[in-house]
Design a protein around this motif. Structure first.
Motif, PDB file in Angstrom:
ATOM      1  N   GLY A 222     -37.741  -6.042 -51.861  1.00  0.00           N
ATOM      2  CA  GLY A 222     -37.708  -4.615 -51.559  1.00  0.00           C
ATOM      3  C   GLY A 222     -37.907  -4.341 -50.086  1.00  0.00           C
ATOM      4  O   GLY A 222     -38.431  -5.166 -49.321  1.00  0.00           O
ATOM      5  N   LEU A 223     -37.477  -3.160 -49.661  1.00  0.00           N
ATOM      6  CA  LEU A 223     -37.669  -2.709 -48.282  1.00  0.00           C
ATOM      7  C   LEU A 223     -39.024  -2.014 -48.184  1.00  0.00           C
ATOM      8  O   LEU A 223     -39.262  -0.996 -48.835  1.00  0.00           O
ATOM      9  CB  LEU A 223     -36.545  -1.743 -47.885  1.00  0.00           C
ATOM     10  CG  LEU A 223     -36.654  -1.097 -46.512  1.00  0.00           C
ATOM     11  CD1 LEU A 223     -36.595  -2.151 -45.412  1.00  0.00           C
ATOM     12  CD2 LEU A 223     -35.546  -0.049 -46.313  1.00  0.00           C
ATOM     13  N   LYS A 263     -20.651  -2.587 -38.758  1.00  0.00           N
ATOM     14  CA  LYS A 263     -21.259  -2.023 -39.963  1.00  0.00           C
ATOM     15  C   LYS A 263     -21.055  -2.949 -41.162  1.00  0.00           C
ATOM     16  O   LYS A 263     -21.911  -3.034 -42.049  1.00  0.00           O
ATOM     17  CB  LYS A 263     -20.641  -0.655 -40.270  1.00  0.00           C
ATOM     18  CG  LYS A 263     -21.022   0.440 -39.301  1.00  0.00           C
ATOM     19  CD  LYS A 263     -20.429   1.773 -39.754  1.00  0.00           C
ATOM     20  CE  LYS A 263     -20.755   2.879 -38.769  1.00  0.00           C
ATOM     21  NZ  LYS A 263     -20.152   4.169 -39.192  1.00  0.00           N
ATOM     22  N   LYS A 264     -19.951  -3.658 -41.172  1.00  0.00           N
ATOM     23  CA  LYS A 264     -19.677  -4.550 -42.289  1.00  0.00           C
ATOM     24  C   LYS A 264     -20.702  -5.672 -42.367  1.00  0.00           C
ATOM     25  O   LYS A 264     -21.217  -5.986 -43.455  1.00  0.00           O
ATOM     26  CB  LYS A 264     -18.259  -5.134 -42.137  1.00  0.00           C
ATOM     27  CG  LYS A 264     -17.821  -5.992 -43.301  1.00  0.00           C
ATOM     28  CD  LYS A 264     -16.379  -6.457 -43.123  1.00  0.00           C
ATOM     29  CE  LYS A 264     -15.930  -7.294 -44.296  1.00  0.00           C
ATOM     30  NZ  LYS A 264     -14.522  -7.776 -44.137  1.00  0.00           N
ATOM     31  N   SER A 265     -21.016  -6.265 -41.233  1.00  0.00           N
ATOM     32  CA  SER A 265     -22.016  -7.331 -41.227  1.00  0.00           C
ATOM     33  C   SER A 265     -23.399  -6.777 -41.533  1.00  0.00           C
ATOM     34  O   SER A 265     -24.215  -7.444 -42.179  1.00  0.00           O
ATOM     35  CB  SER A 265     -22.015  -8.052 -39.878  1.00  0.00           C
ATOM     36  OG  SER A 265     -22.361  -7.163 -38.830  1.00  0.00           O
ATOM     37  N   GLU A 266     -23.686  -5.543 -41.080  1.00  0.00           N
ATOM     38  CA  GLU A 266     -24.975  -4.931 -41.397  1.00  0.00           C
ATOM     39  C   GLU A 266     -25.106  -4.692 -42.886  1.00  0.00           C
ATOM     40  O   GLU A 266     -26.164  -4.964 -43.490  1.00  0.00           O
ATOM     41  CB  GLU A 266     -25.130  -3.613 -40.631  1.00  0.00           C
ATOM     42  CG  GLU A 266     -25.325  -3.797 -39.134  1.00  0.00           C
ATOM     43  CD  GLU A 266     -25.421  -2.479 -38.396  1.00  0.00           C
ATOM     44  OE1 GLU A 266     -25.775  -2.481 -37.206  1.00  0.00           O
ATOM     45  OE2 GLU A 266     -25.147  -1.423 -39.015  1.00  0.00           O
ATOM     46  N   LYS A 267     -24.059  -4.220 -43.522  1.00  0.00           N
ATOM     47  CA  LYS A 267     -24.108  -3.999 -44.966  1.00  0.00           C
ATOM     48  C   LYS A 267     -24.292  -5.315 -45.718  1.00  0.00           C
ATOM     49  O   LYS A 267     -24.996  -5.365 -46.735  1.00  0.00           O
ATOM     50  CB  LYS A 267     -22.820  -3.313 -45.433  1.00  0.00           C
ATOM     51  CG  LYS A 267     -22.711  -1.858 -45.014  1.00  0.00           C
ATOM     52  CD  LYS A 267     -21.443  -1.222 -45.566  1.00  0.00           C
ATOM     53  CE  LYS A 267     -21.350   0.255 -45.178  1.00  0.00           C
ATOM     54  NZ  LYS A 267     -20.139   0.899 -45.728  1.00  0.00           N
ATOM     55  N   LEU A 270     -27.963  -6.163 -45.512  1.00  0.00           N
ATOM     56  CA  LEU A 270     -28.739  -5.284 -46.389  1.00  0.00           C
ATOM     57  C   LEU A 270     -28.539  -5.668 -47.859  1.00  0.00           C
ATOM     58  O   LEU A 270     -29.469  -5.569 -48.669  1.00  0.00           O
ATOM     59  CB  LEU A 270     -28.329  -3.826 -46.169  1.00  0.00           C
ATOM     60  CG  LEU A 270     -28.649  -3.230 -44.795  1.00  0.00           C
ATOM     61  CD1 LEU A 270     -28.093  -1.815 -44.696  1.00  0.00           C
ATOM     62  CD2 LEU A 270     -30.159  -3.206 -44.563  1.00  0.00           C
ATOM     63  N   ARG A 271     -27.346  -6.110 -48.193  1.00  0.00           N
ATOM     64  CA  ARG A 271     -27.075  -6.518 -49.570  1.00  0.00           C
ATOM     65  C   ARG A 271     -27.868  -7.764 -49.953  1.00  0.00           C
ATOM     66  O   ARG A 271     -28.317  -7.911 -51.097  1.00  0.00           O
ATOM     67  CB  ARG A 271     -25.572  -6.763 -49.738  1.00  0.00           C
ATOM     68  CG  ARG A 271     -25.111  -6.940 -51.191  1.00  0.00           C
ATOM     69  CD  ARG A 271     -23.604  -7.055 -51.282  1.00  0.00           C
ATOM     70  NE  ARG A 271     -22.949  -5.821 -50.869  1.00  0.00           N
ATOM     71  CZ  ARG A 271     -22.261  -5.667 -49.735  1.00  0.00           C
ATOM     72  NH1 ARG A 271     -22.126  -6.709 -48.902  1.00  0.00           N
ATOM     73  NH2 ARG A 271     -21.690  -4.532 -49.448  1.00  0.00           N
ATOM     74  N   THR A 291     -24.340   3.765 -47.473  1.00  0.00           N
ATOM     75  CA  THR A 291     -24.604   2.426 -47.993  1.00  0.00           C
ATOM     76  C   THR A 291     -25.498   2.546 -49.228  1.00  0.00           C
ATOM     77  O   THR A 291     -26.717   2.715 -49.113  1.00  0.00           O
ATOM     78  CB  THR A 291     -25.278   1.545 -46.924  1.00  0.00           C
ATOM     79  OG1 THR A 291     -24.462   1.538 -45.744  1.00  0.00           O
ATOM     80  CG2 THR A 291     -25.453   0.123 -47.416  1.00  0.00           C
ATOM     81  N   LYS A 292     -24.910   2.454 -50.387  1.00  0.00           N
ATOM     82  CA  LYS A 292     -25.660   2.672 -51.627  1.00  0.00           C
ATOM     83  C   LYS A 292     -26.645   1.549 -51.917  1.00  0.00           C
ATOM     84  O   LYS A 292     -27.642   1.754 -52.605  1.00  0.00           O
ATOM     85  CB  LYS A 292     -24.683   2.802 -52.795  1.00  0.00           C
ATOM     86  CG  LYS A 292     -23.658   3.919 -52.638  1.00  0.00           C
ATOM     87  CD  LYS A 292     -24.327   5.272 -52.439  1.00  0.00           C
ATOM     88  CE  LYS A 292     -23.296   6.384 -52.271  1.00  0.00           C
ATOM     89  NZ  LYS A 292     -23.919   7.695 -52.001  1.00  0.00           N
TER      90      LYS A 292
END
Length: 770
Positions: A222-223, A263-267, A270-271, A291-292
């Motif tokens: 979790g964050l 943003k793609k690498s950031e997502k 996060l995933r 970003t869901k």
């Protein structure tokens, strides 16, 4: 009458007969000056022999303000010469080669400041932001686990906490209250809020004795914490500090999301999962909307670092949105794996950090804080109101920081800067790293290209090939190799990151020329000197600039350049918060140019070689250096076909001058009385850019500027891209201090200047002051 004319006789008495004034043209200007002086000396001697007063020339004027074609026609006398110049002429140096007083020293305004001889302190000042004594305090006594305390001591070499850490860590470890942290720059605020977060996350899987609790925490648990910072550089720095800290708990994972990155690498990151997220406000707001996979239900901490800067840069809407979304999300007592999170705070804790006190910080406190504790280095106060009361607090610089200011005529600014840097690096080990703050990105580019060595070897890294080079003019026998770097918000993110890393890692003496992008929160080791070549846009920004030195108990020096006139009143404003001593620019020139100047390449003319020889005075060297720099700019006009950066030096100087004038108009309203643009002498200011005349087009709009691909151009575009940086066409990031009128001139200014400044500020997005 045959003769209608009139005959008149004049009796001139016993006075000497009038002699025809001789005008010299052609040839070299220095030869004409010699001839003019000889003719005047002969007239004076003749007049003295007959006890008569020699005729005076009332048409003397300063030819630095005229075009070069006019300067070649005639020469005035020295009636407009300063006292300092006359002293140099009568000191016996005029008989030496090149001993003629430079036009740099004529017709300059007289400073009102009375310069006093510096007083040597009997004993060094005790640092005010140094760590406490190890015997008195240690990290273990603040509530941190033995594992973390030993890691700080053995790996990070931190034996004892600072005052702000001592007052903050126990509160954030043992309580769930919001907090406002206020302390001097370089006092360790970053670790003050990072250590409690890491401690409470580590306590999920280990108790205070280090025994395993049976709970397994990993990146997908979790964050738990979100940290917001205003600039990408500060995000990178916080991430670096946190990475070193988390080596004692490698199962905890952190990452960054910020403008300029994919943003793609950031997502993707996060995933995979993250426990501590460091972000700029624009990019985080973008991810919360789109970003869901980003789940903030387990988030316990929201840290707002450099709160005043966050508000100045116009992030208020983003911050309201972020705070609102985090608070509206229901707080989860267990994560998706069923792990009990009861040892973490049972409410969302917000920590606001700021070194300075401003009304916009109070507004941010009202938005984000509830029942907050005000923590300073000297005290800890409980606030009854929802926001921290900030009105009466006064911020001061570290006590061991020695501040000076120099009142310098505009024509002498450039040579004085070189003299100050040259004297700073004259002794080996006296200064390792220096930072020069300049108002706008165009001016940073020009001064970097001007001071770099033409024989510099290109950098091995593609990211730093145009931002890191060998320095010229400021080298000395003690330090023959000095690294020159530049940094501003118009550079690509990868270039900015690599340049800052090169400055961090440099083991040779280095000078970083930068805008205010490097003024907030950056912690670079061994910075011994900060020079504010252009004054900050507000006193608070001044405090942050000088805070890049004298950090964590180290000694440091800071020098501020001001011009005679209204700018001298700015000192009274600075002295209300920090002690500042005066320093004569004349002594700086004498010290800096005591030895010959090393040109970046061999001189093409015997005249320049003579002017820079051992027999010259410091003032004649300053004159020769100014002429050399002006000739470099003129020669660059003929070399535009070349690919070397200096081939466009003249165009860069003109653009830097225009951007500098526009940036000068963006001082905050309350301080604009000290920086009155109507009192700027454009001709003298052009001299500080090695220009022989002031270029036109100051009020030109963005259509006059050609932008490079990939460069950010304006505030609107920055917001659209979700970039959380501070720099891109932001007119000093709301540099009007929130007054909403940063581009207008005070009432009562000349009508012509008001019309010009309307044109100037219509082009606010054209230049970057980052």
């Amino acid at each position: 009458m045959a003769d209608s004319g009139m005959l008149m006789n004049f009796d001139i008495g016993e006075a000497a007969p009038l002699k025809k004034q001789v005008k010299f043209t052609g040839g070299r200007w220095r030869d004409r000056v010699h001839a003019q002086r000889s003719a005047r000396r002969n007239r004076d001697e003749s007049a003295s022999a007959t006890n008569a007063t020699p005729p005076s020339n009332d048409q003397s004027h300063d030819f630095d303000d005229e075009r070069p074609t006019k300067r070649l026609k005639t020469f005035g006398d020295t009636n407009g010469q300063s006292d300092y110049s006359r002293r140099q002429e009568t000191s016996g140096n005029s008989n030496k080669p090149g001993g003629i007083t430079s036009r740099l020293f004529t017709s300059n305004p007289t400073p009102r400041t009375v310069f006093e001889d510096p007083v040597e302190e009997s004993e060094p000042t005790k640092p005010s932001n140094a760590p406490l004594s190890e015997e008195a305090e240690n990290f273990l006594a603040l509530g941190l686990s033995r594992r973390i305390a030993q890691h700080l001591s053995s790996k990070l070499e931190l034996k004892a906490p600072t005052s702000i850490q001592k007052n903050t860590i126990p509160q954030l470890v043992k309580t769930d209250s919001d907090a406002f942290l206020q302390a001097q720059t370089g006092s360790g605020k970053t670790l003050a809020y990072l250590l409690p977060i890491v401690q409470r996350i580590v306590s999920l899987s280990q108790d205070e004795a280090g025994a395993n609790t049976g709970i397994r925490i990993h990146r997908d648990s979790g964050l738990f914490a979100v940290i917001l910072a205003p600039t990408r550089e500060l995000c990178k720095q916080i991430a670096t500090v946190l990475e070193k800290l988390l080596r004692c708990a490698p199962w905890i994972v952190s990452t960054t999301v910020m403008g300029g990155e994919s943003k793609k690498s950031e997502k993707a990151r996060l995933r995979k999962g993250v426990n501590i997220l460091i972000a700029t406000p624009g990019r985080l707001a973008d991810h919360l909307d789109n970003t869901k996979i980003l789940d903030i239900g387990t988030a316990r901490w929201l840290i707002l670092d450099e709160g005043d800067r966050l508000m100045e840069m116009g992030f208020e809407d983003e911050l309201k949105s972020i705070v609102g979304k985090i608070r509206s999300e229901k707080l989860k007592e267990r994560n998706k794996e069923g792990v009990d999170l009861s040892t973490l705070p049972q409410r969302r804790v917000t920590v606001l950090c700021s070194a300075t006190m401003k009304m916009n910080v109070q507004k941010l406190g009202e938005i984000s804080l509830e029942d907050a504790i005000h923590v300073t280095a000297s005290q800890l106060e409980k606030e009854d109101d929802a926001a921290v009361e900030l009105n009466d607090a006064v911020f001061t610089a570290p006590s061991q920081l020695k501040q000076t200011y120099l009142v310098i005529p505009a024509k002498l600014r450039l040579v004085t800067l070189i003299a100050l840097l040259k004297s700073a690096f004259s002794r080996k080990g006296s200064v390792m790293k220096a930072i020069v703050f300049i108002s706008c990105a165009d001016s940073v580019n020009f001064h970097f290209d001007l001071l770099r060595s033409s024989t510099s070897q290109p950098s091995t890294s593609d990211d730093t090939k145009d931002t890191v080079a060998d320095a010229a003019y400021i080298t000395s026998p003690a330090n023959p190799d000095i690294t020159l770097l530049k940094l501003h918000g118009s550079l690509q993110q990868s270039v900015r990151t690599a340049t800052l890393a090169a400055f961090h890692a440099s083991t040779t003496p280095s000078v970083l020329i930068t805008t205010d992008i490097a003024s907030r929160g950056l912690d670079v080791p061994a910075v011994d000197l900060v020079i504010e070549y252009d004054p900050a846009f507000s006193v608070d920004d001044h405090v942050h600039r000088i805070g890049r030195t004298a950090r964590a108990g180290r000694a440091g020096k800071a020098a501020l350049f001001l011009q005679p006139g209204c700018e001298e009143g700015y000192i009274d404003l600075l002295k209300s918060t920090t002690p500042v001593a005066s320093q004569s620019y004349e002594s700086t020139l004498q010290k800096g140019f005591l030895t010959p100047i090393a040109l970046p390449k061999p001189s093409k003319t015997a005249e320049q070689a003579m002017l820079l020889s051992e027999r010259q005075t410091p003032n004649s060297r300053a004159e020769a250096l100014q002429i050399h720099l002006e000739q470099r700019l003129l020669a660059s006009e003929k070399e535009k076909e070349n690919s070397h950066p200096s081939s466009k030096l003249l165009d860069a100087a003109r653009q830097a001058f225009r951007s500098h004038i526009r940036a000068y108009a963006t001082h905050v309203r309350d301080e604009r009385v000290y920086f009155d643009i109507t009192q700027l002498h454009l001709g003298h200011t052009a001299k500080s850019f090695a220009l022989r005349e002031a270029p036109g087009g100051i009020g030109g709009g963005p259509s006059r500027r050609t932008f490079k691909p990939g460069q950010n151009h304006g505030k609107g575009q920055k917001r659209k891209s979700g970039d959380g940086d501070d720099g891109n066409g932001n007119a000093r990031g709301g540099g009007g201090g929130g007054d909403g009128d940063a581009g207008t001139v005070d009432d009562g200014a000349a009508r012509r200047m008001r019309m010009k400044m309307k044109e100037v500020m219509s082009a606010a997005g054209e230049f970057n002051i980052g």
